[in-house]
Design an enzyme around this catalytic site. Structure first.
Site, short mmCIF file in Angstrom:
data_model
loop_
_atom_site.label_atom_id
_atom_site.label_comp_id
_atom_site.label_asym_id
_atom_site.label_seq_id
_atom_site.Cartn_x
_atom_site.Cartn_y
_atom_site.Cartn_z
N HIS A 40 0.81 -1.22 0.00
CA HIS A 40 0.00 0.00 0.00
C HIS A 40 0.84 1.27 0.00
O HIS A 40 0.30 2.37 -0.11
CB HIS A 40 -0.93 0.02 1.22
N ARG B 274 7.27 -5.54 3.40
CA ARG B 274 5.96 -6.15 3.15
C ARG B 274 5.78 -6.23 1.65
O ARG B 274 5.74 -5.22 0.96
CB ARG B 274 4.81 -5.34 3.76
N GLU C 61 -5.63 -11.32 8.25
CA GLU C 61 -6.40 -10.13 7.91
C GLU C 61 -7.86 -10.42 7.56
O GLU C 61 -8.59 -9.49 7.20
CB GLU C 61 -5.75 -9.43 6.72
N ASP D 125 -7.95 -4.52 7.45
CA ASP D 125 -8.60 -5.57 6.68
C ASP D 125 -9.33 -6.57 7.57
O ASP D 125 -10.40 -7.08 7.21
CB ASP D 125 -7.58 -6.30 5.81
#
Length: 265
Positions: A48, A73, A149, A175
């Site tokens: 993200h 990540r 998540e 999430d």
């Protein structure tokens, strides 16, 4: 420094709590600022964040000039992305949306060398950063986190945690809350997410693994630590910059600073 690969693994093995920073902003200066601020680890967010794949090595190089240990990540469960991040010098990876034990096994398979996994050998920058014995030490010291998540992941939690070679799990509260309640929030302290986040920590610690979580700020970070989370990330460079700017302007204008939205990273 060669010992950087084992630094976090040794701290986790000693039962210490590690405080991580999160990097969303492109360019090495933000990484340098966060690294020199005192974070134990910095996670480069390729899912993200705004750091493209072409910016990964430059960001890792900036982190290397600080005391922080670099993690990445990855965008998804894609073995080439995982191997590339580790070969580039990440001391560990965090993989989003691991919902099943099969996905957890695939994650470990991509990150561990044979015979424990199927990672291809070619630690281009990792060997330069961590030393010529990287190939021997990598399986012991590389950190592999599966993100929990979704409700499906929660239902498969025990089986995911029982995956050989997994270092721990990392909770994505946004999430997870979206999956459980239909509304995304990083504040996990109420309703169904509260019970889920507490259970994840308990089951992870029961197996001697590392429970991690992203939190927006110190208050939620303390709440997570009280639940037993040992890898806690209290905010990103982007959120911290935005919060500091709002606070200064609010003070100068005689106003209460505008709070960050509950989903702010």
């Amino acid at each position: 420094m060669p010992e950087g690969l084992s630094r976090l693994a040794e701290r986790f093995a000693a039962g210490e709590t590690v405080l991580g920073g999160w990097l969303h902003l492109p360019g090495g200066v933000s990484a340098e600022v966060m690294g020199h601020a005192g974070y134990d680890a910095l996670t480069v967010d390729l899912q993200h964040g705004l750091i493209g794949e072409g910016g990964l090595v430059a960001t890792l190089e900036a982190i290397a000039a600080t005391p922080a240990v670099p993690l990445v990540r990855v965008p998804w469960l894609h073995p080439p992305d995982l191997m590339r991040a580790l070969d580039a010098g990440a001391a560990g990876v965090i993989c989003p949306m691991i919902d099943t034990p099969g996905q957890a096994r695939a994650l470990v398979q991509a990150c561990r060398y044979p015979p424990r996994g199927g990672r291809s050998f070619g630690p281009t920058r990792a060997r330069l950063v961590y030393g010529d014995d990287y190939g021997v030490r990598a399986d012991l010291d590389t950190l592999v986190f599966a993100m929990i998540e979704t409700g499906e992941a929660l239902g498969n939690l025990e089986a995911i945690l029982d995956t050989p070679g997994l270092s721990g799990v990392f909770v994505g509260p946004g999430d997870l809350s979206l999956s459980l309640t239909g509304r995304a929030t990083l504040d996990f302290r109420g309703g169904e997410p509260a019970g889920a986040v507490a259970r994840i920590a308990q089951e992870t610690l029961r197996r001697g693994l590392i429970p991690g979580i992203f939190t927006p700020g110190a208050e939620l970070a303390r709440a997570a630590m009280d639940l037993g989370y040992r890898f806690v990330t209290p905010g990103s460079d982007l959120a911290l910059l935005a919060g500091a700017a709002r606070a200064v302007l609010g003070e100068l204008r005689g106003q209460q600073p505008t709070p960050a939205p509950p989903t702010s990273y």
